[in-house]
Scaffold this motif. Structure first.
Motif, PDB file in Angstrom:
ATOM      1  N   ASP A 198       8.802 -14.087  18.010  1.00 17.73           N
ATOM      2  CA  ASP A 198       9.090 -13.913  16.590  1.00 17.73           C
ATOM      3  C   ASP A 198       8.939 -15.219  15.804  1.00 17.73           C
ATOM      4  O   ASP A 198       9.084 -16.321  16.352  1.00 17.73           O
ATOM      5  N   ASP A 199       8.661 -15.082  14.527  1.00 21.90           N
ATOM      6  CA  ASP A 199       8.824 -16.122  13.504  1.00 21.90           C
ATOM      7  C   ASP A 199       7.608 -17.002  13.241  1.00 21.90           C
ATOM      8  O   ASP A 199       7.670 -17.900  12.413  1.00 21.90           O
ATOM      9  N   ASN A 200       6.480 -16.765  13.937  1.00 20.53           N
ATOM     10  CA  ASN A 200       5.234 -17.456  13.594  1.00 20.53           C
ATOM     11  C   ASN A 200       5.297 -18.966  13.810  1.00 20.53           C
ATOM     12  O   ASN A 200       4.634 -19.735  13.111  1.00 20.53           O
ATOM     13  N   TYR A 201       6.062 -19.407  14.788  1.00 28.82           N
ATOM     14  CA  TYR A 201       6.130 -20.842  15.074  1.00 28.82           C
ATOM     15  C   TYR A 201       4.774 -21.379  15.525  1.00 28.82           C
ATOM     16  O   TYR A 201       4.072 -20.752  16.328  1.00 28.82           O
ATOM     17  N   LYS A 202       4.426 -22.571  15.082  1.00 28.68           N
ATOM     18  CA  LYS A 202       3.170 -23.196  15.484  1.00 28.68           C
ATOM     19  C   LYS A 202       3.148 -23.468  16.995  1.00 28.68           C
ATOM     20  O   LYS A 202       2.083 -23.473  17.614  1.00 28.68           O
ATOM     21  N   GLU A 203       4.325 -23.685  17.582  1.00 28.70           N
ATOM     22  CA  GLU A 203       4.404 -23.870  19.041  1.00 28.70           C
ATOM     23  C   GLU A 203       3.870 -22.664  19.796  1.00 28.70           C
ATOM     24  O   GLU A 203       3.436 -22.787  20.938  1.00 28.70           O
ATOM     25  N   HIS A 204       3.890 -21.506  19.165  1.00 29.49           N
ATOM     26  CA  HIS A 204       3.336 -20.317  19.812  1.00 29.49           C
ATOM     27  C   HIS A 204       1.830 -20.460  20.024  1.00 29.49           C
ATOM     28  O   HIS A 204       1.296 -19.948  21.001  1.00 29.49           O
ATOM     29  N   TYR A 205       1.183 -21.143  19.113  1.00 28.09           N
ATOM     30  CA  TYR A 205      -0.256 -21.387  19.269  1.00 28.09           C
ATOM     31  C   TYR A 205      -0.520 -22.590  20.176  1.00 28.09           C
ATOM     32  O   TYR A 205      -1.364 -22.535  21.077  1.00 28.09           O
ATOM     33  N   ASP A 206       0.229 -23.663  19.960  1.00 24.73           N
ATOM     34  CA  ASP A 206      -0.030 -24.909  20.680  1.00 24.73           C
ATOM     35  C   ASP A 206       0.414 -24.861  22.137  1.00 24.73           C
ATOM     36  O   ASP A 206      -0.223 -25.460  23.008  1.00 24.73           O
ATOM     37  N   ILE A 207       1.508 -24.151  22.410  1.00 20.81           N
ATOM     38  CA  ILE A 207       2.112 -24.172  23.750  1.00 20.81           C
ATOM     39  C   ILE A 207       2.029 -22.812  24.435  1.00 20.81           C
ATOM     40  O   ILE A 207       1.548 -22.690  25.565  1.00 20.81           O
ATOM     41  N   VAL A 208       2.523 -21.774  23.752  1.00 23.92           N
ATOM     42  CA  VAL A 208       2.667 -20.455  24.388  1.00 23.92           C
ATOM     43  C   VAL A 208       1.323 -19.818  24.681  1.00 23.92           C
ATOM     44  O   VAL A 208       1.068 -19.356  25.803  1.00 23.92           O
ATOM     45  N   PHE A 209       0.465 -19.751  23.675  1.00 26.84           N
ATOM     46  CA  PHE A 209      -0.808 -19.059  23.833  1.00 26.84           C
ATOM     47  C   PHE A 209      -1.652 -19.606  24.986  1.00 26.84           C
ATOM     48  O   PHE A 209      -2.161 -18.809  25.798  1.00 26.84           O
ATOM     49  N   PRO A 210      -1.844 -20.917  25.136  1.00 22.32           N
ATOM     50  CA  PRO A 210      -2.643 -21.398  26.276  1.00 22.32           C
ATOM     51  C   PRO A 210      -2.051 -21.001  27.632  1.00 22.32           C
ATOM     52  O   PRO A 210      -2.802 -20.689  28.564  1.00 22.32           O
ATOM     53  N   ILE A 211      -0.728 -20.990  27.744  1.00 19.62           N
ATOM     54  CA  ILE A 211      -0.088 -20.602  29.007  1.00 19.62           C
ATOM     55  C   ILE A 211      -0.329 -19.128  29.291  1.00 19.62           C
ATOM     56  O   ILE A 211      -0.710 -18.736  30.405  1.00 19.62           O
ATOM     57  N   LEU A 212      -0.116 -18.282  28.290  1.00 24.32           N
ATOM     58  CA  LEU A 212      -0.325 -16.839  28.476  1.00 24.32           C
ATOM     59  C   LEU A 212      -1.787 -16.539  28.776  1.00 24.32           C
ATOM     60  O   LEU A 212      -2.104 -15.703  29.643  1.00 24.32           O
ATOM     61  N   ASP A 213      -2.692 -17.207  28.066  1.00 28.27           N
ATOM     62  CA  ASP A 213      -4.119 -16.984  28.269  1.00 28.27           C
ATOM     63  C   ASP A 213      -4.519 -17.354  29.695  1.00 28.27           C
ATOM     64  O   ASP A 213      -5.271 -16.615  30.355  1.00 28.27           O
ATOM     65  N   GLU A 214      -4.016 -18.455  30.177  1.00 31.62           N
ATOM     66  CA  GLU A 214      -4.336 -18.894  31.541  1.00 31.62           C
ATOM     67  C   GLU A 214      -3.768 -17.937  32.582  1.00 31.62           C
ATOM     68  O   GLU A 214      -4.400 -17.665  33.609  1.00 31.62           O
ATOM     69  N   GLU A 215      -2.576 -17.401  32.312  1.00 36.79           N
ATOM     70  CA  GLU A 215      -1.917 -16.509  33.271  1.00 36.79           C
ATOM     71  C   GLU A 215      -2.378 -15.056  33.131  1.00 36.79           C
ATOM     72  O   GLU A 215      -1.983 -14.200  33.931  1.00 36.79           O
ATOM     73  N   GLY A 216      -3.173 -14.746  32.122  1.00 39.89           N
ATOM     74  CA  GLY A 216      -3.643 -13.379  31.924  1.00 39.89           C
ATOM     75  C   GLY A 216      -2.559 -12.428  31.476  1.00 39.89           C
ATOM     76  O   GLY A 216      -2.566 -11.241  31.828  1.00 39.89           O
ATOM     77  N   VAL A 217      -1.606 -12.922  30.677  1.00 42.18           N
ATOM     78  CA  VAL A 217      -0.479 -12.116  30.194  1.00 42.18           C
ATOM     79  C   VAL A 217      -0.569 -12.018  28.677  1.00 42.18           C
ATOM     80  O   VAL A 217      -0.814 -13.020  27.990  1.00 42.18           O
ATOM     81  N   GLN A 218      -0.393 -10.810  28.145  1.00 44.09           N
ATOM     82  CA  GLN A 218      -0.401 -10.647  26.694  1.00 44.09           C
ATOM     83  C   GLN A 218       0.960 -10.984  26.106  1.00 44.09           C
ATOM     84  O   GLN A 218       2.005 -10.625  26.649  1.00 44.09           O
ATOM     85  N   GLY A 219       0.941 -11.674  24.987  1.00 47.74           N
ATOM     86  CA  GLY A 219       2.131 -11.834  24.165  1.00 47.74           C
ATOM     87  C   GLY A 219       1.961 -11.056  22.878  1.00 47.74           C
ATOM     88  O   GLY A 219       0.843 -10.908  22.373  1.00 47.74           O
ATOM     89  N   SER A 220       3.072 -10.530  22.343  1.00 48.12           N
ATOM     90  CA  SER A 220       3.061  -9.862  21.043  1.00 48.12           C
ATOM     91  C   SER A 220       3.773 -10.782  20.056  1.00 48.12           C
ATOM     92  O   SER A 220       4.953 -11.093  20.229  1.00 48.12           O
ATOM     93  N   PHE A 221       3.047 -11.199  19.017  1.00 50.84           N
ATOM     94  CA  PHE A 221       3.539 -12.211  18.083  1.00 50.84           C
ATOM     95  C   PHE A 221       3.803 -11.573  16.724  1.00 50.84           C
ATOM     96  O   PHE A 221       2.918 -10.931  16.150  1.00 50.84           O
TER      97      PHE A 221
END
Length: 323
Positions: A72-95
């Motif tokens: 939730d909340d559109n934090y920039k950390e979601h792009y900088d930190i979360v997204f690369p981890i999820l992308d590498e692990e093959g897991v979808q996040g809902s933002f």
């Protein structure tokens, strides 16, 4: 867990130690990485589209031990930190995005309050808040400060939280729900100008994702949905205002290219009422999610617009029990 039950995990801030927002409540990067590894090992991460498909065709069963990750909340950390981890692990996040953060460089009131709580002495902030209530009492016909305190102590102002002290909860409730909305904005801005010296535009650009970042995440398989427009407590709004909030958030999401044939919404602060749910049904919302309810979502028995989510800290507790 049975089929068609889901652990929907709710994340907010993922703390980067080098960021000045590192004191926001949330997980640090290593904790988050460990959670993703744990969830992949012990659960079956699913996609938001899997939930849509289940509701459109009940024959589309979900796997046992399903987990859905929401942010939730559109934090920039979601792009900088979360997204690369999820992308590498093959897991979808809902933002889920408060869409006003895509329109103008401003800090949401909820995050102004967070910044006040981590930058100001709590007692001084409490006294400043009550002082400003005194200044506006006559104009807004406000109860006495003692009345607010008694209502809070007697539970008439919601004073429960698993993660905050009573002093913090009181300040949050006064600035989020108890004072008239217009006055809340005035007092929050007064306190923000006193305690936070940086320009609001600079903070907003540091704090939130932009449209291009969201579009890129979506192209890479992440789900993007609305979190209201202004991040209001939606049950506080009248029906007309609720419609405006929902319509504006859908309009902005559509304008930047997100499809609303089937869509999900996360309610700011997990807050909703019957009139909101009725309107969301008319607008074709397939999934609605509430907050901080440490329960498994049962897609058979839970209403599809009030699916409970567990806090990420509950995952950490589960991990520690299983060590």
């Amino acid at each position: 867990m049975k089929e068609n039950q889901i652990n929907i995990v709710m994340y907010h801030h993922i703390n980067n130690e080098n960021s000045r927002y590192s004191k926001f409540k949330g997980l640090n990067v290593e904790e988050f990485k460990a959670q993703i590894k744990y969830l992949k090992k012990n659960y079956n991460p699913i996609r938001m589209e899997d939930v849509f498909n289940y509701y459109m065709n009940r024959e589309n069963k979900l796997p046992r031990n399903a987990a859905l990750l929401t942010f939730d909340d559109n934090y920039k950390e979601h792009y900088d930190i979360v997204f690369p981890i999820l992308d590498e692990e093959g897991v979808q996040g809902s933002f889920f995005v408060p869409t006003i953060t895509l329109q103008k460089p401003m800090v949401l009131d909820v995050h102004k309050i967070h910044l006040l709580l981590i930058n100001a002495d709590l007692k001084r902030l409490y006294l400043d808040l009550l002082g400003r209530v005194n200044e506006h009492r006559k104009e807004y016909s406000l109860p006495s400060n003692n009345d607010y305190t008694k209502r809070f102590e007697n539970g008439l102002i919601k004073n429960t939280s698993r993660f905050d002290t009573k002093g913090v909860i009181f300040i949050k409730r006064m600035l989020q729900t108890e004072l008239p909305r217009q006055l809340r904005g005035i007092i929050i801005d007064e306190l923000f100008q006193k305690y936070i010296k940086d320009d609001q535009k600079i903070i907003a650009n540091e704090l939130y994702m932009n449209i291009n970042q969201l579009k890129f995440m979506n192209r890479k398989g992440m789900y993007i949905g609305p979190h209201g427009h202004n991040h209001y407590w939606l049950s506080e709004l009248n029906r007309k205002e609720q419609k405006e909030e929902i319509n504006m958030s859908i309009k902005i999401m559509n304008e930047i290219g997100f499809c609303f044939n089937s869509w999900a919404m996360s309610y700011p602060n997990g807050d909703y009422n019957k009139s909101l749910l009725s309107y969301l049904t008319k607008k074709g919302c397939k999934v609605g999610m509430i907050d901080d309810t440490p329960l498994i979502s049962d897609l058979v028995n839970n209403y599809h617009l009030t699916l409970p989510r567990i806090d990420a800290k509950d995952v950490s507790k589960e991990m520690n029990k299983n060590v």
